[in-house]
Design a protein around this motif. Structure first.
Motif, PDB file in Angstrom:
ATOM      1  N   SER A 540      -1.000 -64.851   8.562  1.00 54.96           N
ATOM      2  CA  SER A 540      -0.353 -65.059   9.854  1.00 54.96           C
ATOM      3  C   SER A 540       0.530 -63.886  10.266  1.00 54.96           C
ATOM      4  CB  SER A 540       0.489 -66.337   9.813  1.00 54.96           C
ATOM      5  OG  SER A 540       1.452 -66.266   8.764  1.00 54.96           O
ATOM      6  N   ARG A 541       0.935 -63.053   9.307  1.00 58.28           N
ATOM      7  CA  ARG A 541       1.797 -61.906   9.626  1.00 58.28           C
ATOM      8  C   ARG A 541       1.466 -60.754   8.689  1.00 58.28           C
ATOM      9  NH1 ARG A 541       6.214 -60.030   7.313  1.00 58.28           N
ATOM     10  NH2 ARG A 541       6.366 -61.890   5.996  1.00 58.28           N
ATOM     11  N   LEU A 542       1.354 -59.555   9.292  1.00 59.42           N
ATOM     12  CA  LEU A 542       1.058 -58.351   8.519  1.00 59.42           C
ATOM     13  C   LEU A 542       1.866 -57.204   9.117  1.00 59.42           C
ATOM     14  CD1 LEU A 542      -0.889 -57.598   6.150  1.00 59.42           C
ATOM     15  CD2 LEU A 542      -2.439 -56.698   7.874  1.00 59.42           C
ATOM     16  N   SER A 543       2.765 -56.602   8.326  1.00 60.06           N
ATOM     17  CA  SER A 543       3.613 -55.536   8.851  1.00 60.06           C
ATOM     18  C   SER A 543       2.783 -54.286   9.134  1.00 60.06           C
ATOM     19  CB  SER A 543       4.730 -55.219   7.857  1.00 60.06           C
ATOM     20  OG  SER A 543       4.199 -54.588   6.706  1.00 60.06           O
ATOM     21  N   PRO A 544       3.156 -53.481  10.134  1.00 62.77           N
ATOM     22  CA  PRO A 544       2.382 -52.270  10.463  1.00 62.77           C
ATOM     23  C   PRO A 544       2.285 -51.292   9.298  1.00 62.77           C
ATOM     24  CG  PRO A 544       3.906 -52.827  12.238  1.00 62.77           C
ATOM     25  CD  PRO A 544       4.245 -53.723  11.093  1.00 62.77           C
ATOM     26  N   GLY A 545       3.381 -51.111   8.588  1.00 61.70           N
ATOM     27  CA  GLY A 545       3.351 -50.177   7.473  1.00 61.70           C
ATOM     28  C   GLY A 545       2.400 -50.610   6.375  1.00 61.70           C
ATOM     29  N   PHE A 546       2.374 -51.903   6.086  1.00 61.74           N
ATOM     30  CA  PHE A 546       1.477 -52.410   5.061  1.00 61.74           C
ATOM     31  C   PHE A 546       0.025 -52.347   5.527  1.00 61.74           C
ATOM     32  CE2 PHE A 546      -0.387 -56.072   2.635  1.00 61.74           C
ATOM     33  CZ  PHE A 546      -0.319 -55.471   1.389  1.00 61.74           C
ATOM     34  N   SER A 547      -0.198 -52.558   6.814  1.00 63.76           N
ATOM     35  CA  SER A 547      -1.549 -52.449   7.363  1.00 63.76           C
ATOM     36  C   SER A 547      -2.078 -51.027   7.215  1.00 63.76           C
ATOM     37  CB  SER A 547      -1.549 -52.877   8.835  1.00 63.76           C
ATOM     38  OG  SER A 547      -2.847 -52.800   9.375  1.00 63.76           O
ATOM     39  N   ASN A 548      -1.217 -50.035   7.455  1.00 61.68           N
ATOM     40  CA  ASN A 548      -1.636 -48.644   7.278  1.00 61.68           C
ATOM     41  C   ASN A 548      -1.973 -48.346   5.815  1.00 61.68           C
ATOM     42  OD1 ASN A 548      -1.251 -48.149  10.017  1.00 61.68           O
ATOM     43  ND2 ASN A 548       0.877 -47.485   9.726  1.00 61.68           N
ATOM     44  N   LEU A 550      -3.156 -50.485   3.648  1.00 58.23           N
ATOM     45  CA  LEU A 550      -4.453 -51.108   3.365  1.00 58.23           C
ATOM     46  C   LEU A 550      -5.597 -50.250   3.880  1.00 58.23           C
ATOM     47  CD1 LEU A 550      -3.667 -54.864   4.187  1.00 58.23           C
ATOM     48  CD2 LEU A 550      -3.802 -53.785   1.933  1.00 58.23           C
ATOM     49  N   ASP A 551      -5.408 -49.612   5.042  1.00 56.34           N
ATOM     50  CA  ASP A 551      -6.438 -48.720   5.584  1.00 56.34           C
ATOM     51  C   ASP A 551      -6.646 -47.516   4.681  1.00 56.34           C
ATOM     52  OD1 ASP A 551      -6.831 -50.376   7.755  1.00 56.34           O
ATOM     53  OD2 ASP A 551      -5.374 -49.313   9.027  1.00 56.34           O
ATOM     54  N   THR A 552      -5.552 -46.981   4.173  1.00 58.36           N
ATOM     55  CA  THR A 552      -5.659 -45.828   3.276  1.00 58.36           C
ATOM     56  C   THR A 552      -6.388 -46.201   1.989  1.00 58.36           C
ATOM     57  OG1 THR A 552      -3.567 -44.952   4.139  1.00 58.36           O
ATOM     58  CG2 THR A 552      -4.340 -44.075   2.033  1.00 58.36           C
ATOM     59  N   ASN A 558     -10.839 -49.086  -2.287  1.00 52.68           N
ATOM     60  CA  ASN A 558     -10.151 -50.321  -2.665  1.00 52.68           C
ATOM     61  C   ASN A 558     -10.202 -51.289  -1.496  1.00 52.68           C
ATOM     62  OD1 ASN A 558      -8.055 -52.320  -3.110  1.00 52.68           O
ATOM     63  ND2 ASN A 558      -7.309 -51.012  -4.749  1.00 52.68           N
ATOM     64  N   ASN A 559     -10.827 -52.448  -1.702  1.00 60.37           N
ATOM     65  CA  ASN A 559     -11.038 -53.417  -0.624  1.00 60.37           C
ATOM     66  C   ASN A 559      -9.952 -54.487  -0.555  1.00 60.37           C
ATOM     67  OD1 ASN A 559     -13.529 -52.340   0.380  1.00 60.37           O
ATOM     68  ND2 ASN A 559     -14.505 -53.112  -1.481  1.00 60.37           N
ATOM     69  N   LEU A 560      -8.730 -54.121  -0.866  1.00 57.41           N
ATOM     70  CA  LEU A 560      -7.630 -55.069  -0.811  1.00 57.41           C
ATOM     71  C   LEU A 560      -7.436 -55.624   0.603  1.00 57.41           C
ATOM     72  CD1 LEU A 560      -5.267 -56.433  -2.301  1.00 57.41           C
ATOM     73  CD2 LEU A 560      -3.874 -54.414  -1.779  1.00 57.41           C
ATOM     74  N   ARG A 561      -7.818 -54.848   1.634  1.00 54.55           N
ATOM     75  CA  ARG A 561      -7.641 -55.296   3.016  1.00 54.55           C
ATOM     76  C   ARG A 561      -8.339 -56.629   3.268  1.00 54.55           C
ATOM     77  NH1 ARG A 561      -6.587 -54.603   8.098  1.00 54.55           N
ATOM     78  NH2 ARG A 561      -5.316 -52.752   7.751  1.00 54.55           N
ATOM     79  N   TYR A 562      -9.473 -56.866   2.632  1.00 52.92           N
ATOM     80  CA  TYR A 562     -10.226 -58.081   2.906  1.00 52.92           C
ATOM     81  C   TYR A 562      -9.487 -59.347   2.463  1.00 52.92           C
ATOM     82  CZ  TYR A 562     -14.231 -55.259   4.247  1.00 52.92           C
ATOM     83  OH  TYR A 562     -15.063 -54.382   4.883  1.00 52.92           O
ATOM     84  N   SER A 563      -8.509 -59.191   1.587  1.00 50.92           N
ATOM     85  CA  SER A 563      -7.716 -60.351   1.184  1.00 50.92           C
ATOM     86  C   SER A 563      -6.795 -60.820   2.300  1.00 50.92           C
ATOM     87  CB  SER A 563      -6.872 -60.013  -0.045  1.00 50.92           C
ATOM     88  OG  SER A 563      -7.666 -59.976  -1.192  1.00 50.92           O
ATOM     89  N   PHE A 564      -6.575 -59.966   3.312  1.00 55.34           N
ATOM     90  CA  PHE A 564      -5.610 -60.290   4.360  1.00 55.34           C
ATOM     91  C   PHE A 564      -6.294 -60.526   5.710  1.00 55.34           C
ATOM     92  CE2 PHE A 564      -3.429 -57.947   1.063  1.00 55.34           C
ATOM     93  CZ  PHE A 564      -2.329 -58.735   0.837  1.00 55.34           C
ATOM     94  N   LEU A 565      -7.613 -60.781   5.682  1.00 59.19           N
ATOM     95  CA  LEU A 565      -8.334 -61.162   6.876  1.00 59.19           C
ATOM     96  C   LEU A 565      -8.571 -62.671   6.859  1.00 59.19           C
ATOM     97  CD1 LEU A 565     -11.017 -58.323   7.028  1.00 59.19           C
ATOM     98  CD2 LEU A 565      -8.838 -58.433   8.244  1.00 59.19           C
ATOM     99  N   LYS A 566      -8.634 -63.256   8.039  1.00 58.90           N
ATOM    100  CA  LYS A 566      -8.959 -64.675   8.114  1.00 58.90           C
ATOM    101  C   LYS A 566     -10.381 -64.858   7.587  1.00 58.90           C
ATOM    102  CE  LYS A 566      -7.657 -66.977  11.713  1.00 58.90           C
ATOM    103  NZ  LYS A 566      -7.603 -67.536  13.106  1.00 58.90           N
ATOM    104  N   ALA A 567     -10.548 -65.770   6.634  1.00 59.34           N
ATOM    105  CA  ALA A 567     -11.841 -65.871   5.973  1.00 59.34           C
ATOM    106  C   ALA A 567     -12.177 -67.315   5.651  1.00 59.34           C
ATOM    107  CB  ALA A 567     -11.852 -65.036   4.693  1.00 59.34           C
ATOM    108  N   PHE A 568     -13.482 -67.586   5.665  1.00 58.23           N
ATOM    109  CA  PHE A 568     -14.023 -68.875   5.241  1.00 58.23           C
ATOM    110  C   PHE A 568     -14.934 -68.595   4.046  1.00 58.23           C
ATOM    111  CE2 PHE A 568     -17.259 -72.155   5.185  1.00 58.23           C
ATOM    112  CZ  PHE A 568     -16.522 -73.311   5.329  1.00 58.23           C
ATOM    113  N   VAL A 569     -14.531 -69.075   2.845  1.00 59.49           N
ATOM    114  CA  VAL A 569     -15.274 -68.798   1.614  1.00 59.49           C
ATOM    115  C   VAL A 569     -15.806 -70.113   1.068  1.00 59.49           C
ATOM    116  CG1 VAL A 569     -15.203 -67.794  -0.690  1.00 59.49           C
ATOM    117  CG2 VAL A 569     -13.756 -66.847   1.116  1.00 59.49           C
ATOM    118  N   SER A 570     -17.122 -70.213   0.958  1.00 55.36           N
ATOM    119  CA  SER A 570     -17.743 -71.398   0.370  1.00 55.36           C
ATOM    120  C   SER A 570     -18.674 -70.948  -0.747  1.00 55.36           C
ATOM    121  CB  SER A 570     -18.535 -72.175   1.436  1.00 55.36           C
ATOM    122  OG  SER A 570     -19.616 -71.400   1.908  1.00 55.36           O
ATOM    123  N   ASP A 571     -18.760 -71.754  -1.780  1.00 49.48           N
ATOM    124  CA  ASP A 571     -19.641 -71.376  -2.880  1.00 49.48           C
ATOM    125  C   ASP A 571     -20.086 -72.610  -3.658  1.00 49.48           C
ATOM    126  OD1 ASP A 571     -17.974 -71.772  -5.468  1.00 49.48           O
ATOM    127  OD2 ASP A 571     -16.620 -70.587  -4.218  1.00 49.48           O
TER     128      ASP A 571
END
Length: 838
Positions: A540-548, A550-552, A558-571
């Motif tokens: 629900s909240r992601l600071s600009p500095g932390f977002s940058n 994650l892009d780096t 490193n795909n850490l950014r995907y942990s902070f996207l809205k996601a639907f995981v079924s298995d």
């Protein structure tokens, strides 16, 4: 100067320990005695050293680095300097007199008298221990001297001789030779096994035709077989096997004493067979108890299940109900339980022949429901004398149970501990069908270093609620499969949970639900199958500095950014576990094998329109909701070899891989593999090893970033031993860990797995550990140091040019003067844990 100081320090320490070993007076009878040295066994081939060594009860005192110095004996003698046994005996008498005095004063008050008995029982036990085992220095820190006694060595040789005879070596001999080395005597036992005796023929003599057919049908399970070496233990195993077989087929009165043997040991044919001697074995199975009375098969004439009132309360306070379901009689006091569910747990039936195995399985299955405090079984014969009236009596557990758990989170990478609280609530027999409802509320506050600042410490808050209902059956359509697994402790768990994390960099929620089926065919095997496992993740909240940041990291693989996207995981996932390692007690020769397979997004393949439907439910018209399709597997194998009484050698191999085939081309971050930490390669920080030969990734505040990988391979070797006893067992361990994680298609080539660099990418660490075993939990401290680091780093060359090289063997980078300083390239990494690592 430092080396000179260290050398002097070692000399002083050596002289101190040497002085300890002789600082106290010895008893007069032992002035000329020698310490018992190690025992060696030579000449044996068929019988292992471990089997023979177990027959030697005397174990030598521990020495310092193999030198003839006994520091623990020195501590024991140091304690003797101020130990007066008569004084401790007087203390026992004093405690006894005080107990008798207080007991007389409160003899009319049973409750008070019970408390006095408990209190003085503990005092008396401690006082008597000090009499028998000495003071703290003697019984905890020290070791009583173990001297060489010739008579005990002779007894050991006799026991070995009998053991060899019992294992078929009738012509064996055992001799021993003592050898004096410094102040101790080592003993070498020489074994001459000579010709073993083999079993030629095994014949069974039994007059009962049906019983004879049972033995014939189960002959493959016999402990006595033609062509095997004579083994005395096998004769008793065969008695137990026949007893179990017959009792499971209705012969309730049959006993192993009904099985006798006649061994013809006069057979030999040295001209054609000079290596063996042969014997014939006649097995007589007596189906008569006494005189002409024959053993008959018993049947269950009635089966009863009774739920009694709670302990200590009279039956008159409770309303009793009785019913019959499928010919089983049920009686409940106050509480009612589903007779159909109980019927699936009760394995015996009226009209069936008696079975010892089904009788015990019923008791076990009823206990596993977590509904009853005690399950007692009793029986009596009916008027015919051949019918069994079986009765199970149970005392229920409390319907409501509440527990709390308060403590501190101590995470290795964080600078300060934070408090947490757990509140658990359980309701038993929710719908009168033996269901259990559980709710767990957890809240915690942790002080964590920030990702974006050099020195600031932030507060991280977390709260989670998990609820579940556990059904004692498989909730599936139809009843055929449910009946098939009724004896396998089937369970269905329906769970719903919510978790919220609030940090300065982000706020994140996770809603999850799962339906899991489990069943246990035996005590060693477990199956888990989850057809529904859903997770909805939202930041629900992601600071600009932390977002940058994650892009780096994403640009570096490193795909850490995907942990902070809205996601639907079924298995859909499946797990198989085999584990014959004992939960408590001495280590045994055992194996552990775990295989898990997981298919993510499977329902999207079966129902293509599902993605659109879910988007409409969450009103995600911008396409920000992430969907994943992946396949993941993991295999964990462990092997345990006991060595002696309190030592063991343990080996482990752990491997796994995850492959994504969805639109994202990456799996959920939680499904990646990580290496490093207290249950992995312990010389590296948790989840910070790899991937491949890539160097560690750091934030601007020099904080290490997690290193996810798509393929994992690691192995561990560990030697475990015993140090001392102090309100529990203090154990030690030496270990070697190796492994790494790799990516399949990272933009950073050093992270990817390649055949030509695979072996060079495997990290190696070693170290030692101290474990405090209190039987109900184990507190573990492991200290790991890097031996080989596969990371390729950039260094300054001799001509001011930067060059890249693999770090390789890095033991020289370790500074013993500052072993725990993490700023150096190699340091002693501390791993804290509860329980053994594997």
């Amino acid at each position: 100067m430092n080396s000179e100081y260290n050398f002097k320090y070692c000399i002083y320490l050596f002289l101190f320990l040497l002085g300890l070993s002789s600082c106290a007076r010895k008893q007069q009878t032992q002035l000329n005695g020698y310490y018992l040295g190690n025992s060696y066994i030579k000449g044996n081939r068929a019988i292992s050293n471990t089997e023979l060594d177990a027959l030697i009860p005397q174990k030598p005192n521990r020495r310092l680095l193999g030198l003839p110095v006994f520091p623990y004996v020195g501590l024991y003698r140091f304690g003797q300097l101020f130990y007066v046994k008569e004084e401790k005996q007087r203390k026992v008498i004093e405690v006894t007199q005080n107990y008798q005095k207080e007991s007389r004063l409160h003899q009319e008050n049973p409750a008070k008298l019970e408390k006095i008995q408990r209190r003085y029982g503990k005092k008396l036990e401690r006082a008597q221990t000090r009499v028998d085992k000495g003071n703290f220095w003697m019984r905890v820190l020290g070791e009583e001297p173990v001297y060489y006694i010739h008579g005990e060595v002779e007894k050991n040789a006799e026991k070995m001789q009998k053991y060899l005879y019992n294992n078929g070596f009738f012509q064996s001999t055992v001799t021993f030779a003592p050898d004096t080395i410094f102040n101790r005597i080592k003993v070498t036992y020489h074994i001459a096994e000579n010709r073993p005796t083999m079993i030629r023929n095994v014949e069974y003599h039994i007059t009962n035709a049906f019983a004879d057919s049972l033995l014939t049908a189960n002959h493959k399970d016999a402990a006595l077989l033609s062509g095997k070496r004579y083994d005395g233990d096998a004769f008793e195993e065969e008695r137990v096997r026949i007893e179990t077989l017959f009792r499971n087929e209705g012969y309730m009165g049959f006993s192993r004493q009904n099985v006798t043997y006649l061994v013809n040991d006069t057979l030999t044919n040295s001209q054609t067979d000079s290596a063996f001697k042969q014997v014939d074995v006649d097995v007589k199975v007596d189906m008569e108890t006494s005189g002409d009375k024959r053993l008959d098969r018993y049947t269950f004439s009635s089966v009863n299940f009774e739920v009694s009132p709670p302990t200590g309360l009279p039956d008159s306070l409770f309303r009793k109900t009785a019913s019959t379901f499928r010919e089983i009689n049920y009686s409940f006091s106050d509480k009612k339980f589903s007779t159909s569910i109980l019927d699936s747990k009760i394995q015996i039936r009226p009209g069936d022949f008696y079975s010892q195995q089904k009788e015990r399985d019923t008791q076990r299955l009823l206990s596993l429901t977590d509904q009853f405090r005690f399950i007692n079984y009793g029986y009596k014969l009916d008027s015919t004398g051949k019918g069994i009236q079986a009765t199970y009596k149970a005392i229920p557990l409390d319907k409501y149970q509440f527990s709390t758990d308060l403590g501190l989170n101590v995470i290795q990478l964080q600078g300060a501990p934070g408090p947490f609280a757990n509140f658990s609530y359980k309701i038993r027999n929710v719908f009168n069908g033996l269901e259990n409802f559980e709710a767990n509320l957890r809240g915690g506050i942790e002080l964590v270093p920030g990702f974006l600042s050099d020195n600031d410490i932030y507060r991280s808050e977390e709260i989670g609620l998990n609820t579940s209902i556990l059904f004692p059956k498989l909730l599936i359509p139809g009843n055929y499969f449910g009946r098939k697994v009724a004896a396998y402790n089937p369970r269905t768990q329906v769970g719903v949970g919510f978790n919220f994390v609030n940090r300065p960099e982000y706020s994140r929620t996770n809603f999850k639900t799962a339906v899991t089926y489990s069943w246990q065919p035996n005590n060693f095997t477990l199956y888990n199958l989850s057809l529904v496992d859903l997770n909805i993740l939202n930041t629900s909240r992601l600071s600009p500095g932390f977002s940058n940041l994650l892009d780096t990291l994403q640009a570096q693989g490193n795909n850490l950014r995907y942990s902070f996207l809205k996601a639907f995981v079924s298995d859909v996932n499946f797990t198989y576990v085999f584990n014959n390692n004992p939960i408590a007690g001495p280590q045994k020769n055992a194996r552990y094998f775990r295989f898990s397979f997981e298919s993510g997004g499977t329902s999207q393949n079966l129902f293509p329109g599902q993605k659109k439907l879910i988007n409409n439910i969450f009103k995600d018209n911008d396409g920000n909701l992430q969907f994943y399709k992946y396949i993941r597997w993991n295999v964990d194998f462990r092997r345990y070899w006991p060595v002696g009484r309190q030592s063991a050698f343990v080996a482990r191999v752990n491997s796994g891989a995850v492959h994504s085939y969805g639109d994202n081309k990456v799996p959920p971050y939680e499904k990646y593999f990580f290496a490093g930490g207290s249950n992995s390669v312990r010389a590296w920080l948790p989840r910070r090893l790899g991937p491949g030969s890539a160097p560690p990734q750091l934030t601007t505040s020099n904080l290490l970033i997690e290193a996810p990988g798509q393929f994992l391979l690691e192995g561990n070797l560990e030697w475990r031993g015993h140090l001392a006893d102090f309100f529990g067992a203090i154990n030690y361990a030496f270990f070697i860990d190796a492994g790494n994680v790799w990516s399949f298609s990272s933009p950073n080539e050093r992270q990817n797995i390649k055949a030509e660099t695979f072996l060079k990418d495997i990290a190696v660490g070693s170290g030692f550990g101290i474990r405090y075993d209190l039987s109900f939990f184990v507190l573990r401290f492991d200290f790991g140091i890097k031996v080989y680091d596969p990371a390729i780093v950039t260094v300054q060359g001799s001509d001011d040019d930067t060059i890249t090289r693999r770090r390789g063997f890095v033991l020289d980078d370790f500074d013993i003067r500052k072993p725990f300083r993490r700023s150096q390239p190699n340091f002693l990494n501390i791993n804290l844990g509860v329980g053994y690592p594997f």
